[in-house]
Design a protein around this motif. Structure first.
Motif, PDB file in Angstrom:
ATOM      1  N   GLY A   3       0.833  -1.200   0.000  1.00  0.00           N
ATOM      2  CA  GLY A   3       0.000   0.000   0.000  1.00  0.00           C
ATOM      3  C   GLY A   3       0.868   1.249   0.000  1.00  0.00           C
ATOM      4  N   GLU A   4       0.190   2.394  -0.024  1.00  0.00           N
ATOM      5  CA  GLU A   4       0.879   3.697  -0.070  1.00  0.00           C
ATOM      6  C   GLU A   4       1.972   3.819   1.008  1.00  0.00           C
ATOM      7  N   PHE A   5       1.612   3.470   2.244  1.00  0.00           N
ATOM      8  CA  PHE A   5       2.552   3.712   3.339  1.00  0.00           C
ATOM      9  C   PHE A   5       3.682   2.700   3.365  1.00  0.00           C
ATOM     10  N   GLU A   6       3.390   1.463   2.891  1.00  0.00           N
ATOM     11  CA  GLU A   6       4.453   0.456   2.774  1.00  0.00           C
ATOM     12  C   GLU A   6       5.455   0.862   1.695  1.00  0.00           C
ATOM     13  N   ILE A   7       4.961   1.420   0.611  1.00  0.00           N
ATOM     14  CA  ILE A   7       5.852   1.866  -0.468  1.00  0.00           C
ATOM     15  C   ILE A   7       6.813   2.928   0.069  1.00  0.00           C
ATOM     16  N   ILE A   8       6.240   3.892   0.796  1.00  0.00           N
ATOM     17  CA  ILE A   8       7.077   4.970   1.346  1.00  0.00           C
ATOM     18  C   ILE A   8       8.135   4.385   2.284  1.00  0.00           C
ATOM     19  N   ASP A   9       7.682   3.496   3.186  1.00  0.00           N
ATOM     20  CA  ASP A   9       8.604   2.902   4.166  1.00  0.00           C
ATOM     21  C   ASP A   9       9.701   2.085   3.503  1.00  0.00           C
ATOM     22  N   TYR A  11      10.774   1.966   0.221  1.00  0.00           N
ATOM     23  CA  TYR A  11      11.659   2.504  -0.824  1.00  0.00           C
ATOM     24  C   TYR A  11      12.232   3.890  -0.545  1.00  0.00           C
ATOM     25  N   PHE A  12      11.542   4.666   0.282  1.00  0.00           N
ATOM     26  CA  PHE A  12      11.981   6.063   0.401  1.00  0.00           C
ATOM     27  C   PHE A  12      12.436   6.494   1.796  1.00  0.00           C
ATOM     28  N   LYS A  13      12.033   5.724   2.814  1.00  0.00           N
ATOM     29  CA  LYS A  13      12.393   6.129   4.170  1.00  0.00           C
ATOM     30  C   LYS A  13      13.837   5.703   4.454  1.00  0.00           C
ATOM     31  N   SER A  24      11.562  14.203   9.138  1.00  0.00           N
ATOM     32  CA  SER A  24      11.436  14.059   7.684  1.00  0.00           C
ATOM     33  C   SER A  24      10.245  13.179   7.355  1.00  0.00           C
ATOM     34  N   ILE A  25      10.472  12.041   6.700  1.00  0.00           N
ATOM     35  CA  ILE A  25       9.334  11.219   6.265  1.00  0.00           C
ATOM     36  C   ILE A  25       8.567  10.669   7.473  1.00  0.00           C
ATOM     37  N   GLY A  26       7.238  10.771   7.425  1.00  0.00           N
ATOM     38  CA  GLY A  26       6.428  10.188   8.492  1.00  0.00           C
ATOM     39  C   GLY A  26       5.649  11.193   9.316  1.00  0.00           C
ATOM     40  N   ASP A  27       5.663  12.452   8.945  1.00  0.00           N
ATOM     41  CA  ASP A  27       4.830  13.435   9.658  1.00  0.00           C
ATOM     42  C   ASP A  27       4.068  14.262   8.622  1.00  0.00           C
ATOM     43  N   ASP A  28       3.333  15.275   9.083  1.00  0.00           N
ATOM     44  CA  ASP A  28       2.559  16.080   8.133  1.00  0.00           C
ATOM     45  C   ASP A  28       3.464  16.942   7.268  1.00  0.00           C
ATOM     46  N   ALA A  29       4.647  17.264   7.764  1.00  0.00           N
ATOM     47  CA  ALA A  29       5.604  18.074   7.006  1.00  0.00           C
ATOM     48  C   ALA A  29       6.993  17.788   7.546  1.00  0.00           C
ATOM     49  N   VAL A  44       4.576  18.722   0.718  1.00  0.00           N
ATOM     50  CA  VAL A  44       4.103  18.709  -0.674  1.00  0.00           C
ATOM     51  C   VAL A  44       2.869  17.822  -0.761  1.00  0.00           C
ATOM     52  N   ASP A  45       1.873  18.257  -1.513  1.00  0.00           N
ATOM     53  CA  ASP A  45       0.679  17.457  -1.771  1.00  0.00           C
ATOM     54  C   ASP A  45       0.304  17.590  -3.230  1.00  0.00           C
ATOM     55  N   THR A  46      -0.179  16.502  -3.799  1.00  0.00           N
ATOM     56  CA  THR A  46      -0.523  16.463  -5.213  1.00  0.00           C
ATOM     57  C   THR A  46      -1.998  16.134  -5.374  1.00  0.00           C
ATOM     58  N   SER A  72      -3.011  23.044   5.335  1.00  0.00           N
ATOM     59  CA  SER A  72      -3.506  22.223   6.429  1.00  0.00           C
ATOM     60  C   SER A  72      -2.368  21.397   7.052  1.00  0.00           C
ATOM     61  N   ASP A  73      -1.444  20.907   6.231  1.00  0.00           N
ATOM     62  CA  ASP A  73      -0.286  20.190   6.775  1.00  0.00           C
ATOM     63  C   ASP A  73       0.612  21.140   7.582  1.00  0.00           C
ATOM     64  N   LEU A  74       0.752  22.375   7.108  1.00  0.00           N
ATOM     65  CA  LEU A  74       1.529  23.347   7.896  1.00  0.00           C
ATOM     66  C   LEU A  74       0.809  23.628   9.223  1.00  0.00           C
ATOM     67  N   CYS A 143       4.383  17.401  16.408  1.00  0.00           N
ATOM     68  CA  CYS A 143       4.663  16.186  15.652  1.00  0.00           C
ATOM     69  C   CYS A 143       3.657  15.100  15.993  1.00  0.00           C
ATOM     70  N   ARG A 144       3.772  13.958  15.275  1.00  0.00           N
ATOM     71  CA  ARG A 144       2.822  12.871  15.480  1.00  0.00           C
ATOM     72  C   ARG A 144       3.239  11.943  16.617  1.00  0.00           C
ATOM     73  N   ASN A 145       4.479  12.059  17.066  1.00  0.00           N
ATOM     74  CA  ASN A 145       4.985  11.035  17.987  1.00  0.00           C
ATOM     75  C   ASN A 145       4.971  11.435  19.455  1.00  0.00           C
ATOM     76  N   ILE A 208      -2.177  16.107  13.993  1.00  0.00           N
ATOM     77  CA  ILE A 208      -2.224  15.697  12.583  1.00  0.00           C
ATOM     78  C   ILE A 208      -3.449  16.382  11.981  1.00  0.00           C
ATOM     79  N   ASP A 209      -3.481  16.545  10.672  1.00  0.00           N
ATOM     80  CA  ASP A 209      -4.718  17.042  10.064  1.00  0.00           C
ATOM     81  C   ASP A 209      -5.496  15.858   9.494  1.00  0.00           C
ATOM     82  N   ILE A 210      -6.820  15.986   9.493  1.00  0.00           N
ATOM     83  CA  ILE A 210      -7.657  14.874   9.029  1.00  0.00           C
ATOM     84  C   ILE A 210      -7.856  14.993   7.523  1.00  0.00           C
ATOM     85  N   SER A 211      -7.056  14.254   6.773  1.00  0.00           N
ATOM     86  CA  SER A 211      -7.179  14.264   5.319  1.00  0.00           C
ATOM     87  C   SER A 211      -7.737  12.940   4.818  1.00  0.00           C
ATOM     88  N   ASP A 212      -7.297  11.833   5.412  1.00  0.00           N
ATOM     89  CA  ASP A 212      -7.717  10.508   4.928  1.00  0.00           C
ATOM     90  C   ASP A 212      -8.921   9.957   5.697  1.00  0.00           C
TER      91      ASP A 212
HETATM   92  P1  ADP Z   1      -0.142  13.886   4.531  1.00  0.00           P
HETATM   93  O1  ADP Z   1      -1.418  13.078   4.388  1.00  0.00           O
HETATM   94  O2  ADP Z   1      -0.021  14.537   5.869  1.00  0.00           O
HETATM   95  O3  ADP Z   1       0.091  14.858   3.392  1.00  0.00           O
HETATM   96  P2  ADP Z   1       1.142  11.527   3.529  1.00  0.00           P
HETATM   97  O4  ADP Z   1       0.228  10.499   4.094  1.00  0.00           O
HETATM   98  O5  ADP Z   1       0.957  11.955   2.119  1.00  0.00           O
HETATM   99  O6  ADP Z   1       1.072  12.831   4.484  1.00  0.00           O
HETATM  100  O7  ADP Z   1       2.638  11.062   3.685  1.00  0.00           O
HETATM  101  C1  ADP Z   1       3.128  10.468   4.877  1.00  0.00           C
HETATM  102  C2  ADP Z   1       4.600  10.782   5.038  1.00  0.00           C
HETATM  103  O8  ADP Z   1       5.374  10.140   4.013  1.00  0.00           O
HETATM  104  C3  ADP Z   1       4.947  12.266   4.939  1.00  0.00           C
HETATM  105  O9  ADP Z   1       5.983  12.532   5.863  1.00  0.00           O
HETATM  106  C4  ADP Z   1       5.459  12.418   3.514  1.00  0.00           C
HETATM  107  O10 ADP Z   1       6.363  13.496   3.401  1.00  0.00           O
HETATM  108  C5  ADP Z   1       6.149  11.079   3.265  1.00  0.00           C
HETATM  109  N1  ADP Z   1       6.169  10.666   1.834  1.00  0.00           N
HETATM  110  C6  ADP Z   1       5.105  10.349   1.055  1.00  0.00           C
HETATM  111  N2  ADP Z   1       5.507   9.986  -0.190  1.00  0.00           N
HETATM  112  C7  ADP Z   1       6.857  10.081  -0.223  1.00  0.00           C
HETATM  113  C8  ADP Z   1       7.864   9.863  -1.211  1.00  0.00           C
HETATM  114  N3  ADP Z   1       7.562   9.441  -2.446  1.00  0.00           N
HETATM  115  N4  ADP Z   1       9.162  10.122  -0.883  1.00  0.00           N
HETATM  116  C9  ADP Z   1       9.464  10.544   0.363  1.00  0.00           C
HETATM  117  N5  ADP Z   1       8.577  10.750   1.349  1.00  0.00           N
HETATM  118  C10 ADP Z   1       7.278  10.523   1.080  1.00  0.00           C
END
Ligand code: ADP
Ligand code: MG
Length: 321
Positions: A3-9, A11-13, A24-29, A44-46, A72-74, A143-145, A208-212
């Motif tokens: 899933g989304e969060f496993e991919i982040i963990d 490959y990118f964390k 860095s990775i794992g919080d709202d900003a 960043v949000d897309t 909202s993340d800020l 922070c979230r922790n 945290i902000d409620i986005s999901d």
């Molecule tokens: P939010 O919902 O608050 O915008 P996300 O759920 O999108 O946060 O992301 C969770 C965390 O993972 C954040 O810290 C974000 O910066 C990080 N993250 C998401 N995608 C990537 C990526 N492709 N590379 C690095 N970090 C990422």
């Protein structure tokens, strides 16, 4: 499939090399140390057409929302907004669309005091990516922790309006015109809770902000803080319009798992609750206590009759099976 969060963990964390990376990775900003007095907060949000908004969404609403979700993340970090960049991928040059998009974007920018300082424009399927930057005093970002056993859990504003607006838009529920307008504006023009976030500095232990969705986003705090929680379902604040619209069929799923409200969810140590209540009075959006942090991991939700609610799905996740 991950899933989304496993991919982040997976490959990118990574462990950061630089000492100026506070979060860095794992919080709202991300929180980056710039000098002795301030930390730079970056997110960043897309938004992708057909995923984050339906194809026929008003371009003004798209412009407004794409910046608001970053703000909202800020807000969730307690940061004061400063700058943003805009990466825009467009299927074609449609000037009336661009006019609408820009007016919504700058309405949000002007309201919250953030300047557009750069970006990139390319040709392809409609996609808007915004990077927003702001500041907090050194080491003050929320922070979230930081949630601890015994802390109370609060939210700002009302939960569920955006999910109700989406359900109405999808024809799953019918609403009176004025209620429909209210819910669609909550869905399309969320109010980032920047004042609330700043007020929470020195008060909240985690945010945290409620986005999901409420349950999904609370779970991020629980995982990051290695704690569990219990919520009282009927304490979750719902707007008058939501309650009236759902009078015959309580829509708890929308409240607990519906996303897009962009309210703040935060935890507060018992000793700081009086300060929170006092500071909260001057906020336009209101704050409500909805539960407490417990030692036992996981999230438990009490229904009105004292039974526990079982959730089929906690909220939205990209690539969710
Ligand atoms: P939010 O919902 O608050 O915008 P996300 O759920 O999108 O946060 O992301 C969770 C965390 O993972 C954040 O810290 C974000 O910066 C990080 N993250 C998401 N995608 C990537 C990526 N492709 N590379 C690095 N970090 C990422
Ligand atoms: Mg967030």
């Amino acid at each position: 499939m991950p899933g989304e969060f496993e991919i982040i963990d997976r490959y990118f964390k990574r462990k950061n090399r630089r000492k100026d990376v506070v979060k860095s990775i794992g919080d709202d900003a991300a929180v980056l140390r710039t000098d002795a007095e301030k930390d730079l907060v970056v997110t960043v949000d897309t938004l992708v057409e057909g995923v984050h908004f339906p194809l026929d969404t008003d371009p003004e609403a798209i412009g407004f929302k794409s910046l608001a979700v970053n703000l909202s993340d800020l807000a969730a970090m307690g940061a004061v907004p400063a700058w943003f960049t805009l990466s825009l991928t467009l299927p074609c040059v449609d000037e009336s669309w661009l006019q609408g998009f820009a007016s919504g974007l700058f309405e949000s920018a002007d309201r919250y005091g953030i300047d557009l300082v750069g970006g990139d424009t390319t040709h392809g399927p409609l996609c808007i990516s915004i990077t927003a930057m702001g500041f907090t005093s050194t080491s003050k970002a929320l922070c979230r922790n930081g949630a601890r056993v015994g802390d109370a859990i609060f939210v700002t504003g009302y939960i569920g309006d955006a999910a109700l607006g989406l359900a109405a838009k999808q024809g799953k529920i019918s609403l009176e015109q004025s209620s429909l307008e209210y819910c669609l504006s909550r869905l399309n023009r969320p109010s980032p809770r920047l004042d609330a976030g700043r007020m929470l500095l020195n008060i909240a232990s985690a945010a945290i902000d409620i986005s999901d969705g409420l349950a999904a986003d609370l779970s991020h705090i629980l995982n990051a803080s290695a704690v569990g929680a219990r919520l009282q379902l009927t304490s979750i604040p719902r707007s008058k319009i939501f309650v009236e619209a759902c009078a015959y069929r309580p829509e708890w799923r929308m409240v607990v798992a519906g996303g897009d409200d962009y309210e703040l969810l935060f935890t507060v140590p018992q000793s700081k609750i009086p300060r929170l209540i006092q500071a909260g009075e001057s906020l336009g959006c209101g704050i409500t206590r909805i539960g407490q942090i417990e030692r036992q991991p996981g999230l438990r939700i009490d229904d009105t009759d004292g039974r526990e609610v079982v959730l089929a799905s906690a909220g939205y996740q990209h690539f969710d099976a």
